[in-house]
Design a protein around this motif. Structure first.
Motif, PDB file in Angstrom:
ATOM      1  N   ASP A 223       0.836  -1.208   0.000  1.00 18.89           N
ATOM      2  CA  ASP A 223       0.000   0.000   0.000  1.00 18.89           C
ATOM      3  C   ASP A 223       0.868   1.254   0.000  1.00 18.89           C
ATOM      4  O   ASP A 223       0.411   2.340   0.358  1.00 18.89           O
ATOM      5  CB  ASP A 223      -0.923   0.004   1.219  1.00 18.89           C
ATOM      6  CG  ASP A 223      -0.148  -0.043   2.540  1.00 18.89           C
ATOM      7  OD1 ASP A 223       1.097  -0.228   2.502  1.00 18.89           O
ATOM      8  OD2 ASP A 223      -0.785   0.092   3.601  1.00 18.89           O
ATOM      9  N   LYS A 224       2.127   1.109  -0.456  1.00 20.05           N
ATOM     10  CA  LYS A 224       3.098   2.184  -0.292  1.00 20.05           C
ATOM     11  C   LYS A 224       3.453   2.923  -1.572  1.00 20.05           C
ATOM     12  O   LYS A 224       3.812   4.099  -1.531  1.00 20.05           O
ATOM     13  CB  LYS A 224       4.387   1.618   0.331  1.00 20.05           C
ATOM     14  CG  LYS A 224       4.187   1.006   1.711  1.00 20.05           C
ATOM     15  CD  LYS A 224       5.455   0.334   2.200  1.00 20.05           C
ATOM     16  CE  LYS A 224       5.280  -0.167   3.636  1.00 20.05           C
ATOM     17  NZ  LYS A 224       4.212  -1.180   3.753  1.00 20.05           N
ATOM     18  N   LYS A 225       3.376   2.253  -2.715  1.00 18.94           N
ATOM     19  CA  LYS A 225       3.877   2.907  -3.928  1.00 18.94           C
ATOM     20  C   LYS A 225       3.224   2.297  -5.160  1.00 18.94           C
ATOM     21  O   LYS A 225       3.052   1.083  -5.237  1.00 18.94           O
ATOM     22  CB  LYS A 225       5.398   2.768  -4.013  1.00 18.94           C
ATOM     23  CG  LYS A 225       6.065   3.683  -5.038  1.00 18.94           C
ATOM     24  CD  LYS A 225       7.587   3.580  -4.939  1.00 18.94           C
ATOM     25  CE  LYS A 225       8.280   4.585  -5.851  1.00 18.94           C
ATOM     26  NZ  LYS A 225       8.090   5.982  -5.425  1.00 18.94           N
TER      27      LYS A 225
ATOM     28  N   LEU B 117      17.434   1.146   2.874  1.00 19.09           N
ATOM     29  CA  LEU B 117      16.065   0.916   2.424  1.00 19.09           C
ATOM     30  C   LEU B 117      15.143   1.008   3.631  1.00 19.09           C
ATOM     31  O   LEU B 117      15.397   0.344   4.635  1.00 19.09           O
ATOM     32  CB  LEU B 117      15.925  -0.469   1.782  1.00 19.09           C
ATOM     33  CG  LEU B 117      17.025  -0.929   0.813  1.00 19.09           C
ATOM     34  CD1 LEU B 117      16.749  -2.361   0.360  1.00 19.09           C
ATOM     35  CD2 LEU B 117      17.121  -0.001  -0.377  1.00 19.09           C
ATOM     36  N   ASP B 118      14.096   1.822   3.539  1.00 18.53           N
ATOM     37  CA  ASP B 118      13.272   1.999   4.736  1.00 18.53           C
ATOM     38  C   ASP B 118      11.829   2.318   4.363  1.00 18.53           C
ATOM     39  O   ASP B 118      11.560   3.116   3.467  1.00 18.53           O
ATOM     40  CB  ASP B 118      13.829   3.133   5.603  1.00 18.53           C
ATOM     41  CG  ASP B 118      13.009   3.327   6.867  1.00 18.53           C
ATOM     42  OD1 ASP B 118      12.973   2.392   7.687  1.00 18.53           O
ATOM     43  OD2 ASP B 118      12.372   4.389   7.001  1.00 18.53           O
ATOM     44  N   ASP B 119      10.902   1.670   5.070  1.00 19.24           N
ATOM     45  CA  ASP B 119       9.472   1.957   4.914  1.00 19.24           C
ATOM     46  C   ASP B 119       8.847   2.442   6.223  1.00 19.24           C
ATOM     47  O   ASP B 119       7.652   2.718   6.270  1.00 19.24           O
ATOM     48  CB  ASP B 119       8.722   0.688   4.478  1.00 19.24           C
ATOM     49  CG  ASP B 119       9.211   0.173   3.138  1.00 19.24           C
ATOM     50  OD1 ASP B 119       9.319   0.978   2.202  1.00 19.24           O
ATOM     51  OD2 ASP B 119       9.490  -1.047   3.031  1.00 19.24           O
TER      52      ASP B 119
ATOM     53  N   VAL C   2       2.463  -6.930  -8.549  1.00 17.10           N
ATOM     54  CA  VAL C   2       2.184  -6.484  -7.186  1.00 17.10           C
ATOM     55  C   VAL C   2       3.213  -7.131  -6.267  1.00 17.10           C
ATOM     56  O   VAL C   2       3.373  -8.361  -6.274  1.00 17.10           O
ATOM     57  CB  VAL C   2       0.757  -6.894  -6.748  1.00 17.10           C
ATOM     58  CG1 VAL C   2       0.474  -6.392  -5.337  1.00 17.10           C
ATOM     59  CG2 VAL C   2      -0.287  -6.372  -7.734  1.00 17.10           C
ATOM     60  N   TYR C   3       3.896  -6.310  -5.461  1.00 16.81           N
ATOM     61  CA  TYR C   3       4.894  -6.830  -4.524  1.00 16.81           C
ATOM     62  C   TYR C   3       4.420  -6.534  -3.102  1.00 16.81           C
ATOM     63  O   TYR C   3       4.164  -5.383  -2.750  1.00 16.81           O
ATOM     64  CB  TYR C   3       6.278  -6.247  -4.835  1.00 16.81           C
ATOM     65  CG  TYR C   3       6.809  -6.832  -6.112  1.00 16.81           C
ATOM     66  CD1 TYR C   3       7.486  -8.035  -6.103  1.00 16.81           C
ATOM     67  CD2 TYR C   3       6.530  -6.245  -7.351  1.00 16.81           C
ATOM     68  CE1 TYR C   3       7.911  -8.636  -7.284  1.00 16.81           C
ATOM     69  CE2 TYR C   3       6.946  -6.834  -8.537  1.00 16.81           C
ATOM     70  CZ  TYR C   3       7.634  -8.033  -8.490  1.00 16.81           C
ATOM     71  OH  TYR C   3       8.039  -8.633  -9.656  1.00 16.81           O
TER      72      TYR C   3
ATOM     73  N   ASP D   9      -5.713  -9.003   1.047  1.00 20.16           N
ATOM     74  CA  ASP D   9      -6.193  -7.684   0.613  1.00 20.16           C
ATOM     75  C   ASP D   9      -5.666  -7.349  -0.784  1.00 20.16           C
ATOM     76  O   ASP D   9      -6.410  -6.842  -1.635  1.00 20.16           O
ATOM     77  CB  ASP D   9      -5.748  -6.600   1.599  1.00 20.16           C
ATOM     78  CG  ASP D   9      -6.559  -6.605   2.889  1.00 20.16           C
ATOM     79  OD1 ASP D   9      -7.652  -7.209   2.896  1.00 20.16           O
ATOM     80  OD2 ASP D   9      -6.085  -6.022   3.873  1.00 20.16           O
ATOM     81  N   LEU D  10      -4.383  -7.602  -1.008  1.00 17.79           N
ATOM     82  CA  LEU D  10      -3.793  -7.289  -2.309  1.00 17.79           C
ATOM     83  C   LEU D  10      -4.379  -8.166  -3.409  1.00 17.79           C
ATOM     84  O   LEU D  10      -4.629  -7.694  -4.533  1.00 17.79           O
ATOM     85  CB  LEU D  10      -2.273  -7.456  -2.252  1.00 17.79           C
ATOM     86  CG  LEU D  10      -1.522  -6.393  -1.436  1.00 17.79           C
ATOM     87  CD1 LEU D  10      -0.066  -6.804  -1.233  1.00 17.79           C
ATOM     88  CD2 LEU D  10      -1.598  -5.028  -2.124  1.00 17.79           C
TER      89      LEU D  10
END
Length: 556
Positions: free
Chosen positions: A38-40, A143-145, A261-262, A273-274
């Motif tokens: 749900d980030k990008k 790398l960070d979310d 989709v990743y 959900d994805l």
């Protein structure tokens, strides 16, 4: 001889390089989407620019052709970009298996000796304790979310961090001219979890990965639409990108220009959900992940609406296959191993085939499958000659295909045993039916496969044998409804230690987990005390007898 048979002087000697996989999508799929959880969200046009930007970031690090660039990340768009930018720049991509014990993770890094590490902040504590003065790592890309800062983790060691991934890409040029070079150049390496001893690095060339990708697309394209792949499919991996290139599907999906989709870290609610929201239509996973998403769907009273799912890593049982079909998943089996890149066989479906009973259909979906295009699969006896077909002709499954690894990274001698007699030895015992279906019946080594990961029985036995009360011990794999197999420890206590409890024995295994010697899933579920262990005629533990004895008890 006429010159007509000679190539034209101006003809392009087209090398099979990973960059060639992008050719079609660069023309026809520029507006297709790629999603990271749900980030990008961005397009293929953005993807190609981002691959170029990452290549420019790496080009500024004074690397040499053949240097290793390692990635420690969950399944993300960043991983996909590294699949292309790193090998296309003539570097070797190391996909680090973050499910290994910390000790084994560091072993794989020490062995491969990467110059650059793309590091997800969630794994930074492990790397923080790494002895940097002895490290090959010269540069870390952050790398960070989760808004975790470099300073908060690395302190004085942050000097090796050259920047955060997105910021570095934003500052880099979006144009890069990837060169042609020898197609036999090593493109990727990753480490098997190993049956015994230290993990081994499997590696693949550009040529091998391109041929595997073409074969995967062609083999799946030969299946009916209900099971196969078409240009309208939406792909999401549920097998980690660090393990055998997520079965090669990211390469195949990108080559064909599918929506991708990743999901990041695997969590049943996120995966489901994805699948629903992005209309995912094709995926692959081990049986454990299938069970998790099935439970999530059952809890929501929802269906998967014909999701195509290839199962590998552990055996797909008839009961699980039926549950998946009942829940709207078109499930079937693929077979391969780390050394095979991995695709070797798939369940066979045909348009207009004779109608099968439900039992026959489910049984067919659970078999190892038929060899895919370009695979030469045979069953050999102990004298390295074919034994023929039929269930009475069992032997070791051996293989030839143009994408099989030739040896192990920095251990070429190991390839001699792997390829004895000119075929790759799988160490799987099997027979082949007259119609070409492969049926694996056993393994040469007593390795335990739990949730798609190998557990070395010898390694666990060594640890348990260190307990002062243990006189003898053997660890075997027994069937488990959730994980495929789980280790069972059979323990003979010393005569003066008969009051020792199973929890006392378990504690030494838990201590090994704490020390990073074994992964948590290596701790046996159950410990049984026995008077003696069955032995062979030469005094070795007879694990076949043990498995037969305790497997039937586990099923009952």
């Amino acid at each position: 001889m006429s010159d007509i048979y000679n190539s034209a002087p101006s003809a392009y000697e087209f090398p099979l390089l990973i960059k060639q996989l992008l050719n079609r999508a660069k023309t026809v799929s520029l507006d297709q989407e790629i999603i990271y959880a749900d980030k990008k969200r961005f397009t293929y046009k953005d993807l190609f620019a981002r691959i170029n930007r990452l290549a420019n970031v790496l080009a500024d690090l004074n690397l040499a052709a053949g240097d290793v660039v390692a990635v420690m990340d969950w399944d993300s768009h960043r991983y996909l970009e590294s699949y292309f930018a790193v090998p296309m720049s003539q570097y070797v991509l190391q996909t680090v298996n973050i499910r290994l014990s910390p000790e084994k993770v560091l072993y794989t890094i020490n062995h491969a000796k990467p110059k650059v590490l793309l590091l997800n902040s969630e794994f930074a504590p492990l790397v923080k304790d790494y002895q940097f003065e002895n490290s090959s790592i010269e540069h870390i890309i952050w790398l960070d979310d989760n808004d975790v800062t470099v300073e908060g983790v690395f302190g004085d060691n942050q000097g090796r961090v050259i920047g955060e991934y997105e910021a570095l890409l934003d500052a880099a040029d979006s144009e890069f001219d990837f060169p042609d070079f020898d197609e036999n150049t090593i493109a990727t390496t990753f480490y098997t979890s190993g049956t015994t001893g230290d993990p081994k690095g499997v590696y693949f060339s550009h040529r091998q990965l391109v041929l595997h990708t073409l074969t995967e697309a062609a083999s799946l394209g030969m299946l009916p639409n209900k099971q196969g792949v078409s240009y309208g499919d939406v792909y999401m991996p549920m097998t980690p990108m660090f393990h055998v290139h997520a079965w090669g599907f990211p390469f195949t999906a990108t080559m064909t220009g599918l929506k991708q989709v990743y999901p990041g870290r695997y969590a049943p609610d996120t995966l489901f959900d994805l699948i629903l929201n992005e209309k995912v239509s094709i995926t692959h996973c081990v049986p454990t992940i299938l069970q998790m998403v099935l439970k999530e769907a059952q809890d929501r009273d929802a269906s998967f609406n014909g999701l195509k799912m290839i199962i590998g890593g552990s055996r797909l049982t008839e009961g699980l296959a039926k549950a998946a079909l009942d829940q709207g998943i078109e499930v079937y089996t693929g077979y391969g191993m780390s050394e095979t890149a991995p695709l070797i066989s798939l369940t066979d479906f045909s348009i207009g085939e004779p109608e099968r009973s439900e039992e026959e259909d489910i049984s067919r979906r659970c078999m190892t499958g038929k060899p895919v295009l370009m695979v030469d699969a045979q069953v050999w006896g102990s004298d390295n000659t074919p034994v023929g077909v039929g269930k009475d002709n069992t032997g070791e499954l051996v293989l030839r295909a143009p994408w099989l690894t030739q040896s192990y990274f920095k251990n070429d001698d190991a390839g001699t045993e792997l390829w004895e007699g000119g075929y790759m030895h799988t160490q799987d015992i099997a027979y082949m039916r007259p119609d070409g279906y492969i049926k694996i019946t056993d393994r040469l080594k007593d390795v335990i496969k739990s949730g798609g990961e190998w557990i070395s029985s010898l390694e666990i036995e060594t640890i348990l044998s260190l307990h002062p009360a243990v006189d003898d011990v053997s660890v075997i794999g027994i069937p488990d409804k959730v994980w495929g197999e789980r280790p069972l420890a059979l323990v003979v206590l010393k005569a003066d230690c008969q009051d020792t409890s199973s929890e006392d024995i378990r504690a030494i295994a838990e201590q090994a987990v704490t020390r990073g010697i074994i992964p948590k899933y290596g701790v046996p579920n159950d410990f049984k005390f026995v008077d003696e262990l069955p032995k062979t005629s030469v005094g070795k533990h007879d694990k076949k007898v043990m498995r037969d004895r305790y497997a039937s008890a586990a099923k009952s």
